[in-house]
Design an enzyme around this catalytic site. Structure first.
Site, PDB file in Angstrom:
ATOM      1  N   CYS A 191       0.821  -1.209   0.000  1.00  0.00           N
ATOM      2  CA  CYS A 191       0.000   0.000   0.000  1.00  0.00           C
ATOM      3  C   CYS A 191       0.855   1.258   0.000  1.00  0.00           C
ATOM      4  O   CYS A 191       0.385   2.319  -0.421  1.00  0.00           O
ATOM      5  CB  CYS A 191      -0.950   0.004   1.193  1.00  0.00           C
ATOM      6  SG  CYS A 191      -0.125  -0.063   2.799  1.00  0.00           S
ATOM      7  N   ASN A 192       2.095   1.152   0.453  1.00  0.00           N
ATOM      8  CA  ASN A 192       2.939   2.347   0.559  1.00  0.00           C
ATOM      9  C   ASN A 192       4.096   2.401  -0.421  1.00  0.00           C
ATOM     10  O   ASN A 192       4.832   3.392  -0.440  1.00  0.00           O
ATOM     11  CB  ASN A 192       3.497   2.463   1.986  1.00  0.00           C
ATOM     12  CG  ASN A 192       2.492   3.047   2.947  1.00  0.00           C
ATOM     13  OD1 ASN A 192       1.692   3.900   2.576  1.00  0.00           O
ATOM     14  ND2 ASN A 192       2.502   2.568   4.181  1.00  0.00           N
ATOM     15  N   HIS A 247      18.999   0.065   1.122  1.00  0.00           N
ATOM     16  CA  HIS A 247      17.598   0.470   1.000  1.00  0.00           C
ATOM     17  C   HIS A 247      16.676  -0.711   1.312  1.00  0.00           C
ATOM     18  O   HIS A 247      15.735  -0.584   2.102  1.00  0.00           O
ATOM     19  CB  HIS A 247      17.314   0.986  -0.411  1.00  0.00           C
ATOM     20  CG  HIS A 247      15.877   1.297  -0.651  1.00  0.00           C
ATOM     21  ND1 HIS A 247      15.268   2.430  -0.186  1.00  0.00           N
ATOM     22  CD2 HIS A 247      14.896   0.589  -1.302  1.00  0.00           C
ATOM     23  CE1 HIS A 247      13.991   2.430  -0.531  1.00  0.00           C
ATOM     24  NE2 HIS A 247      13.743   1.318  -1.210  1.00  0.00           N
ATOM     25  N   GLN A 302       5.391  -8.675   4.106  1.00  0.00           N
ATOM     26  CA  GLN A 302       5.148  -8.319   2.706  1.00  0.00           C
ATOM     27  C   GLN A 302       6.392  -8.546   1.859  1.00  0.00           C
ATOM     28  O   GLN A 302       6.302  -9.012   0.714  1.00  0.00           O
ATOM     29  CB  GLN A 302       4.688  -6.864   2.633  1.00  0.00           C
ATOM     30  CG  GLN A 302       3.320  -6.639   3.244  1.00  0.00           C
ATOM     31  CD  GLN A 302       2.995  -5.171   3.455  1.00  0.00           C
ATOM     32  OE1 GLN A 302       3.884  -4.346   3.665  1.00  0.00           O
ATOM     33  NE2 GLN A 302       1.719  -4.830   3.391  1.00  0.00           N
ATOM     34  N   GLY A 345     -12.892  -6.719   4.039  1.00  0.00           N
ATOM     35  CA  GLY A 345     -11.636  -7.400   3.743  1.00  0.00           C
ATOM     36  C   GLY A 345     -11.214  -8.296   4.887  1.00  0.00           C
ATOM     37  O   GLY A 345     -11.320  -7.914   6.064  1.00  0.00           O
TER      38      GLY A 345
END
Length: 358
Positions: free
Chosen positions: A50-51, A99, A120, A189
Site C-alpha cells: 500500500c505504501n 535500501h 510483505q 476485507g
C-alpha cells in the site's frame, strides 16, 4: 552485474499515483515473469504494497535498464511516463542493498518499526522465487534482508511502542468519534489487515463489529475468531444504514463503494455522519464520497498525522539500526564482490562511512 532498485513510495508519491502503479496479488507472479523477459533482466522482483511499488533487478553492467523498466511499468498499467517518472527514485549497488534492508526492517515505512512490511517483503520474495524470476543474487539478498530485519527487531527497541497501519486506523477512529465501545464498525476485507483491525477493535472494547468479504466463508471465519458478525458482500451496502465507521482493506482492482452509493444511503441514515477509512491501495472507496454531506472519507495518506505523533521513541533507535544495516551490507557486498568481481562492487572503506537510507 549491476544491482538496482527503482520505485515510488509514500514519501515521493501520493496514493493517487501509487495505486495506479500497484500490482494485484493475483497478477504478481506473471508480472515478475513479464518484467524479467521484456527488459532482459538477469533477475528481478516486484515489491508492491500500500505504501510502495519497487522493482529490484540484477542486470548486465553498462546498459540502460532503467528506461526498459519504466517502459514496462507504463505498458503494464497503461500510463504515460510523465504521470509518475518524476516521483521515482533509483538506488544502485550498496545503496540498493541498504535500501532493501531498511525497507524490510520497517525503517522506511510510514509507521517506523512496523512489522507488517517484513511479511510483505517475504511474500514478494516467495512469489518471485515461485515464478523463477529471482536467482542466486536476489535470493541471497532477500534472505539477508529478512535476517537483518529480525536482528534489528531483537537487538534494538525500534519496535517498542510501534504501531501498525491497522492500529493507526483505529486510533484515527478514536480521534474522530471519541469512545468506540458504543459504535458499530464494518470491516471490509479479511486479509492480514482485516485480522489486525478486528484485534485492535476488540482491544478497544468495540462490541458491534461486522465483517464482509467477497467470499462469505472467509468473512464468517474471521468473524468467528472475535464474536463479530459476518455479512454477505452483496448486502453490506444495506447494512451501512446502522454503521458508524467503515474500515476498508479489500484491495479490489476497482472501487467497491461509490459516491452514489453513499448519497442514496444518507436519507435512510437521517443524515447521521458516516466515517470511512480506506486503507486499500488501489483505493476501495471513490474519492467523490467526500463530497457527500455528512460523509467523511480518510485514505491511507491521512494516517500520517497520527503516525508523526509516535515517532520520537523509535527515532532514537535509528542509529543502532543503521549500524546493523551497515554491517549486514558489508557482508553482502563482500559476498557480491567475490561472485562478480568489479570495481563498482568493492567494499567501501571506513573513511567512506556507512550511508543508510533512514
Amino acid at each position: 552485474m549491476d544491482l538496482i532498485v527503482i520505485g515510488i513510495n509514500h514519501k515521493t508519491a501520493p496514493v493517487e499515483i501509487r495505486e495506479k502503479l500497484s500490482f494485484p496479488p493475483k497478477e504478481i507472479i506473471e508480472a515478475n515473469r513479464l518484467l524479467k523477459e521484456s527488459v532482459f533482466l538477469k533477475e528481478s522482483l516486484i515489491l508492491s504494497t500500500c505504501n510502495r511499488v519497487e522493482i529490484y533487478a540484477l542486470c548486465d553492467r553498462g546498459k540502460d535498464y532503467l528506461s526498459g523498466i519504466k517502459s514496462f511499468l507504463s505498458r503494464y498499467h497503461g500510463l504515460s511516463l510523465s504521470e509518475y517518472e518524476e516521483r521515482m527514485y533509483v538506488r544502485e549497488g550498496r545503496d540498493a542493498v541498504e535500501h532493501l534492508f531498511s525497507v524490510a526492517a520497517g525503517l522506511d515505512s510510514m509507521v517506523i518499526g512496523e512489522m507488517e512490511i517484513s511479511g510483505q517483503v517475504k511474500k514478494a520474495y516467495q512469489d518471485a522465487r515461485q515464478g523463477l524470476s529471482t536467482g542466486k543474487v536476489l535470493n541471497r539478498l532477500f534472505e539477508k534482508a529478512l535476517n537483518t530485519a529480525k536482528k534489528i527487531r531483537t537487538k534494538t527497541f525500534i519496535g517498542q511502542g510501534a504501531v501498525s497501519v491497522s492500529s493507526v486506523a483505529v486510533r484515527l477512529a478514536e480521534k474522530i468519534l471519541g469512545r468506540l465501545d458504543d459504535k458499530t464498525v464494518l470491516i471490509i476485507g479479511t486479509g492480514a489487515v482485516g485480522e489486525q483491525l478486528l484485534l485492535y477493535l476488540r482491544k478497544n472494547d468495540v462490541k458491534s463489529i461486522l465483517v464482509t468479504n467477497r467470499t462469505l466463508e472467509k468473512a464468517q471465519g474471521l468473524a468467528d475468531t472475535a464474536r463479530a458478525t459476518a455479512v454477505a458482500f452483496e448486502n453490506f451496502l444495506d447494512r451501512l444504514v446502522d454503521v458508524d465507521i467503515v474500515i476498508a482493506s479489500a484491495g479490489a482492482p476497482h472501487h467497491i463503494i461509490h459516491k452514489n452509493d453513499i448519497a442514496s444511503l444518507m436519507p435512510r441514515r437521517k443524515q447521521q455522519p458516516l466515517f470511512i477509512i480506506d486503507l486499500a491501495v488501489p483505493r476501495d472507496v471513490d474519492a467523490g464520497v467526500n463530497t457527500v454531506d455528512n460523509a467523511y472519507l480518510y485514505d491511507i495518506d491521512d494516517l500520517k498525522r497520527i503516525v508523526d505523533e509516535n515517532m520520537s521513541l523509535r527515532k532514537n533507535e535509528l542509529g543502532d539500526c543503521s549500524r546493523i544495516i551497515g554491517n549486514a551490507a558489508d557482508i553482502f557486498m563482500g559476498w557480491m564482490a567475490k561472485e562478480n568481481p568489479a570495481p563498482s562492487y568493492r567494499r567501501r572503506t571506513a573513511e567512506e562511512g556507512v550511508k543508510g537510507e533512514m
